[in-house]
Design a protein around this motif. Structure first.
Motif, PDB file in Angstrom:
ATOM      1  N   LYS A 169       0.860  -1.183   0.000  1.00  0.00           N
ATOM      2  CA  LYS A 169       0.000   0.000   0.000  1.00  0.00           C
ATOM      3  C   LYS A 169       0.898   1.234   0.000  1.00  0.00           C
ATOM      4  CE  LYS A 169      -3.787  -2.471   0.457  1.00  0.00           C
ATOM      5  NZ  LYS A 169      -3.115  -3.795   0.377  1.00  0.00           N
ATOM      6  N   PRO A 170       0.549   2.270  -0.769  1.00  0.00           N
ATOM      7  CA  PRO A 170       1.405   3.463  -0.870  1.00  0.00           C
ATOM      8  C   PRO A 170       1.769   4.078   0.471  1.00  0.00           C
ATOM      9  CG  PRO A 170      -0.284   3.521  -2.562  1.00  0.00           C
ATOM     10  CD  PRO A 170      -0.619   2.354  -1.679  1.00  0.00           C
ATOM     11  N   ASN A 171       0.922   3.936   1.463  1.00  0.00           N
ATOM     12  CA  ASN A 171       1.238   4.508   2.775  1.00  0.00           C
ATOM     13  C   ASN A 171       2.228   3.664   3.570  1.00  0.00           C
ATOM     14  OD1 ASN A 171      -0.488   6.692   2.387  1.00  0.00           O
ATOM     15  ND2 ASN A 171      -2.245   5.645   3.311  1.00  0.00           N
ATOM     16  N   ASP A 172       2.492   2.438   3.104  1.00  0.00           N
ATOM     17  CA  ASP A 172       3.420   1.562   3.829  1.00  0.00           C
ATOM     18  C   ASP A 172       4.847   2.077   3.730  1.00  0.00           C
ATOM     19  OD1 ASP A 172       1.318  -0.105   4.491  1.00  0.00           O
ATOM     20  OD2 ASP A 172       1.681  -1.506   2.831  1.00  0.00           O
ATOM     21  N   TYR A 173       5.297   2.330   2.521  1.00  0.00           N
ATOM     22  CA  TYR A 173       6.655   2.788   2.245  1.00  0.00           C
ATOM     23  C   TYR A 173       6.724   3.146   0.768  1.00  0.00           C
ATOM     24  CZ  TYR A 173       6.888  -2.121   0.767  1.00  0.00           C
ATOM     25  OH  TYR A 173       6.617  -3.328   0.182  1.00  0.00           O
ATOM     26  N   HIS A 174       7.817   3.757   0.339  1.00  0.00           N
ATOM     27  CA  HIS A 174       7.947   4.178  -1.058  1.00  0.00           C
ATOM     28  C   HIS A 174       8.094   2.956  -1.960  1.00  0.00           C
ATOM     29  CE1 HIS A 174       9.338   6.275  -4.662  1.00  0.00           C
ATOM     30  NE2 HIS A 174       8.940   7.408  -4.088  1.00  0.00           N
ATOM     31  N   PHE A 175       7.517   3.044  -3.152  1.00  0.00           N
ATOM     32  CA  PHE A 175       7.551   1.932  -4.102  1.00  0.00           C
ATOM     33  C   PHE A 175       8.975   1.529  -4.468  1.00  0.00           C
ATOM     34  CE2 PHE A 175       7.302  -0.006  -8.346  1.00  0.00           C
ATOM     35  CZ  PHE A 175       6.314  -0.950  -8.131  1.00  0.00           C
ATOM     36  N   VAL A 176       9.909   2.467  -4.383  1.00  0.00           N
ATOM     37  CA  VAL A 176      11.299   2.167  -4.716  1.00  0.00           C
ATOM     38  C   VAL A 176      11.837   1.016  -3.877  1.00  0.00           C
ATOM     39  CG1 VAL A 176      13.654   3.079  -4.517  1.00  0.00           C
ATOM     40  CG2 VAL A 176      11.905   4.396  -5.700  1.00  0.00           C
ATOM     41  N   ASP A 177      11.349   0.869  -2.643  1.00  0.00           N
ATOM     42  CA  ASP A 177      11.815  -0.243  -1.812  1.00  0.00           C
ATOM     43  C   ASP A 177      11.454  -1.593  -2.428  1.00  0.00           C
ATOM     44  OD1 ASP A 177      12.822   1.591  -0.086  1.00  0.00           O
ATOM     45  OD2 ASP A 177      11.449   1.177   1.564  1.00  0.00           O
ATOM     46  N   ASN A 178      10.323  -1.667  -3.118  1.00  0.00           N
ATOM     47  CA  ASN A 178       9.974  -2.899  -3.824  1.00  0.00           C
ATOM     48  C   ASN A 178      10.989  -3.201  -4.927  1.00  0.00           C
ATOM     49  OD1 ASN A 178       7.614  -3.247  -2.299  1.00  0.00           O
ATOM     50  ND2 ASN A 178       6.393  -2.030  -3.720  1.00  0.00           N
ATOM     51  N   ILE A 179      11.414  -2.156  -5.632  1.00  0.00           N
ATOM     52  CA  ILE A 179      12.401  -2.329  -6.698  1.00  0.00           C
ATOM     53  C   ILE A 179      13.721  -2.801  -6.114  1.00  0.00           C
ATOM     54  CG2 ILE A 179      13.559  -1.228  -8.648  1.00  0.00           C
ATOM     55  CD1 ILE A 179      10.461  -1.447  -8.804  1.00  0.00           C
ATOM     56  N   ARG A 180      14.092  -2.271  -4.962  1.00  0.00           N
ATOM     57  CA  ARG A 180      15.333  -2.694  -4.306  1.00  0.00           C
ATOM     58  C   ARG A 180      15.277  -4.193  -3.969  1.00  0.00           C
ATOM     59  NH1 ARG A 180      18.407   1.242  -1.662  1.00  0.00           N
ATOM     60  NH2 ARG A 180      18.447   0.128   0.328  1.00  0.00           N
ATOM     61  N   ALA A 181      14.130  -4.643  -3.451  1.00  0.00           N
ATOM     62  CA  ALA A 181      13.987  -6.054  -3.095  1.00  0.00           C
ATOM     63  C   ALA A 181      14.026  -6.942  -4.334  1.00  0.00           C
ATOM     64  CB  ALA A 181      12.682  -6.264  -2.323  1.00  0.00           C
ATOM     65  N   ILE A 182      13.406  -6.496  -5.418  1.00  0.00           N
ATOM     66  CA  ILE A 182      13.430  -7.268  -6.666  1.00  0.00           C
ATOM     67  C   ILE A 182      14.853  -7.356  -7.192  1.00  0.00           C
ATOM     68  CG2 ILE A 182      12.710  -7.270  -9.092  1.00  0.00           C
ATOM     69  CD1 ILE A 182      10.066  -6.008  -8.183  1.00  0.00           C
ATOM     70  N   TYR A 183      15.577  -6.250  -7.154  1.00  0.00           N
ATOM     71  CA  TYR A 183      16.942  -6.246  -7.685  1.00  0.00           C
ATOM     72  C   TYR A 183      17.843  -7.185  -6.888  1.00  0.00           C
ATOM     73  CZ  TYR A 183      20.956  -4.415 -10.200  1.00  0.00           C
ATOM     74  OH  TYR A 183      22.058  -4.309 -11.023  1.00  0.00           O
ATOM     75  N   LEU A 184      17.748  -7.147  -5.573  1.00  0.00           N
ATOM     76  CA  LEU A 184      18.547  -8.041  -4.742  1.00  0.00           C
ATOM     77  C   LEU A 184      18.207  -9.505  -5.035  1.00  0.00           C
ATOM     78  CD1 LEU A 184      18.421  -6.118  -1.353  1.00  0.00           C
ATOM     79  CD2 LEU A 184      20.455  -6.506  -2.742  1.00  0.00           C
ATOM     80  N   THR A 185      16.924  -9.768  -5.259  1.00  0.00           N
ATOM     81  CA  THR A 185      16.500 -11.129  -5.591  1.00  0.00           C
ATOM     82  C   THR A 185      17.108 -11.580  -6.910  1.00  0.00           C
ATOM     83  OG1 THR A 185      14.434 -11.017  -4.320  1.00  0.00           O
ATOM     84  CG2 THR A 185      14.488 -12.543  -6.188  1.00  0.00           C
ATOM     85  N   LEU A 186      17.086 -10.704  -7.912  1.00  0.00           N
ATOM     86  CA  LEU A 186      17.681 -11.058  -9.204  1.00  0.00           C
ATOM     87  C   LEU A 186      19.180 -11.295  -9.063  1.00  0.00           C
ATOM     88  CD1 LEU A 186      15.851  -8.565 -11.596  1.00  0.00           C
ATOM     89  CD2 LEU A 186      15.371 -11.001 -11.264  1.00  0.00           C
ATOM     90  N   GLU A 187      19.849 -10.482  -8.258  1.00  0.00           N
ATOM     91  CA  GLU A 187      21.282 -10.666  -8.045  1.00  0.00           C
ATOM     92  C   GLU A 187      21.583 -12.032  -7.434  1.00  0.00           C
ATOM     93  OE1 GLU A 187      24.085  -9.201  -8.660  1.00  0.00           O
ATOM     94  OE2 GLU A 187      23.477  -7.269  -9.464  1.00  0.00           O
ATOM     95  N   LYS A 188      20.742 -12.463  -6.526  1.00  0.00           N
ATOM     96  CA  LYS A 188      20.955 -13.765  -5.897  1.00  0.00           C
ATOM     97  C   LYS A 188      20.634 -14.905  -6.873  1.00  0.00           C
ATOM     98  CE  LYS A 188      22.201 -16.145  -2.317  1.00  0.00           C
ATOM     99  NZ  LYS A 188      23.628 -16.124  -1.917  1.00  0.00           N
ATOM    100  N   LEU A 189      19.577 -14.733  -7.633  1.00  0.00           N
ATOM    101  CA  LEU A 189      19.160 -15.787  -8.564  1.00  0.00           C
ATOM    102  C   LEU A 189      20.160 -15.999  -9.693  1.00  0.00           C
ATOM    103  CD1 LEU A 189      15.306 -15.230  -8.991  1.00  0.00           C
ATOM    104  CD2 LEU A 189      16.444 -17.200  -7.951  1.00  0.00           C
ATOM    105  N   ILE A 190      20.842 -14.936 -10.124  1.00  0.00           N
ATOM    106  CA  ILE A 190      21.711 -15.047 -11.299  1.00  0.00           C
ATOM    107  C   ILE A 190      23.053 -15.681 -10.961  1.00  0.00           C
ATOM    108  CG2 ILE A 190      22.924 -12.825 -11.131  1.00  0.00           C
ATOM    109  CD1 ILE A 190      21.490 -14.572 -14.283  1.00  0.00           C
TER     110      ILE A 190
END
Length: 340
Positions: free
Chosen positions: A154-175
Motif C-alpha cells: 500500500k502506498p502509505n506503507d513505504y515508497h515503491f522504490v523499496d519494492n524495486i530494491r527487493a526485486i533487484y537483490l532477488t535477481l542478483e541472488k538468482l543469477i
C-alpha cells in the motif's frame, strides 16, 4: 587447466543444491570458476546462447581485454564467473555484452535511490510484507519462479522504490548459479488486491526505469511473465508499461485472469503452492527472505562501494534518456480511472 568442456579443476564446488540451507535455493558460485553445467545444459547453452565450451574461457578473456582497453577506469569485477553472466545474456556477442555491463553499472548512477546502501537488511520490511518470494522448486525447464504480489503493498506503507530494491537483490541472488544464467527465470505476478492507489503510484518514468533495467541493464533471461487475477484496471497498468517493452519481451507477457487451469498449462501444479492450485504446500514467504538476509555480507561487498563509473566516459546509448515519459502521465492516469 580447462578440459575439453571448459571445466576448470578448482576442487569441490560446494554442497549439492538440495543440501543448501534455505529450502533448496541455488548455492553461491565457488570463488574460482569451475563449470557446473550438466551435459544437457552445456548442449542447451551451445544451441541457445552460442556458447562453445572449448572457447568459453577464451571468450571471457576477450571481454576482459575489451573492458581493460576501452574502459580502464571502470571499477568492475573481472573474474570469469561474473563476466560469463553478461556473455550468456547477450549470446556471446562481445559488443553487446560490453554495453550490458556498462548499463548494469550505469543504472546505479541513474537511480541512486535504489542502489545506495543496497543490502537485504534495508528491505526486510518488503520481505516481511510478502511482496515477493521465489518458489523453492524450479519448473521442468529448470527456471526459478519469482512470485510478485503487488496487492500486498500500500502506498502509505513505504515508497515503491523499496519494492524495486527487493526485486533487484532477488535477481542478483538468482543469477549467481550457472543454471539460471542458461535457463533464465519465470515471473509470476498475482494482482489480487491491486486497486487504483497502487496502479497509479509508480508512474510512467518509474515504470520505464524498471523495464530498462530488466531489459537492458541486468544479465538475466526473463523467459515468461505470467499475470494472474488481474483486475480491469490492469489495462491501464499495461498501457504504462507496454511502450517501454521490446517486442520480444511484450510477447512473453501472458494474462491468465482467474483461470488457474490456464496457468497450469505453462507452470505445472507440482511446483506451484496451494494458493495457485498447486500441490507444493502453502506459500512460504520466509524461506527466500532468510536466503537473502543470510547473504547480507556479500551484498555489502558488492554494492556498498564507491561509484564504479567514477572517471568513466559513457557511450551515448546509456539508459534513462531524460524524463519525457512524464509528459504522457496525465492521459495515462485518466485511462487508469476509466478502467477502474
Amino acid at each position: 587447466m580447462a578440459d575439453q568442456n571448459g571445466h576448470v579443476d578448482a576442487g569441490p564446488a560446494g554442497p549439492p543444491m538440495e543440501q543448501v540451507a534455505g529450502a533448496g535455493f541455488p548455492a553461491p558460485p565457488p570463488p574460482i570458476y569451475s563449470c557446473t553445467l550438466t551435459p544437457e545444459l552445456v548442449a542447451k547453452a551451445r544451441e541457445e546462447l552460442q556458447e562453445k565450451p572449448e572457447w568459453r574461457l577464451r571468450d571471457v578473456q576477450a571481454l576482459r581485454d575489451m573492458i581493460l582497453k576501452e574502459q580502464p577506469n571502470l571499477r568492475t569485477r573481472l573474474d570469469d564467473a561474473f563476466l560469463l553472466r553478461f556473455l550468456r545474456a547477450r549470446k556471446f556477442d562481445y559488443d553487446r555484452a560490453m554495453q550490458l555491463l556498462l548499463n548494469y553499472h550505469g543504472s546505479r548512477r541513474a537511480w541512486p535511490e535504489v542502489f545506495q546502501d543496497l543490502k537485504p537488511s534495508t528491505v526486510k520490511h518488503v520481505l516481511d510484507l510478502g511482496f515477493l518470494t521465489v518458489l523453492p522448486r524450479p519448473d521442468p525447464q529448470g527456471r526459478y519462479i519469482l512470485c510478485l504480489r503487488p496487492g500486498k503493498w500500500k502506498p502509505n506503507d513505504y515508497h515503491f522504490v523499496d519494492n524495486i530494491r527487493a526485486i533487484y537483490l532477488t535477481l542478483e541472488k538468482l543469477i549467481q548459479p550457472e543454471e539460471t544464467q542458461v535457463n533464465g527465470i519465470v515471473i509470476l505476478v498475482d494482482y489480487t488486491g491491486v486497486g487504483l492507489s497502487q496502479a497509479s503510484n509508480p508512474g510512467p518514468l518509474l515504470a520505464k526505469k524498471v523495464v530498462s533495467i530488466l531489459q537492458d541493464g541486468f544479465p538475466i533471461r526473463i523467459k515468461a511473465v505470467n499475470i494472474i487475477n488481474e483486475p480491469r484496471i490492469f489495462k491501464g497498468i499495461f498501457a504504462i508499461i507496454k511502450p517501454f517493452l521490446k517486442e520480444k519481451m511484450a510477447e512473453r507477457y501472458v494474462l491468465h485472469g482467474s483461470d488457474l487451469s490456464s496457468l497450469h498449462r505453462v507452470i505445472p501444479r507440482s511446483v506451484l503452492p496451494e494458493e495457485y492450485g498447486g500441490v507444493a504446500g502453502r506459500l512460504d514467504m520466509s524461506a527466500w527472505a532468510r536466503t537473502l538476509l543470510e547473504a547480507e555480507e556479500e551484498f555489502v561487498v558488492e554494492f556498498c562501494q564507491p561509484d564504479p563509473l567514477e572517471g568513466v566516459v559513457l557511450p551515448d546509448s546509456m539508459l534513462f534518456e531524460g524524463d519525457q515519459a512524464e509528459d504522457s502521465y496525465r492521459s495515462l492516469r485518466s485511462q487508469l480511472y476509466y478502467c477502474y
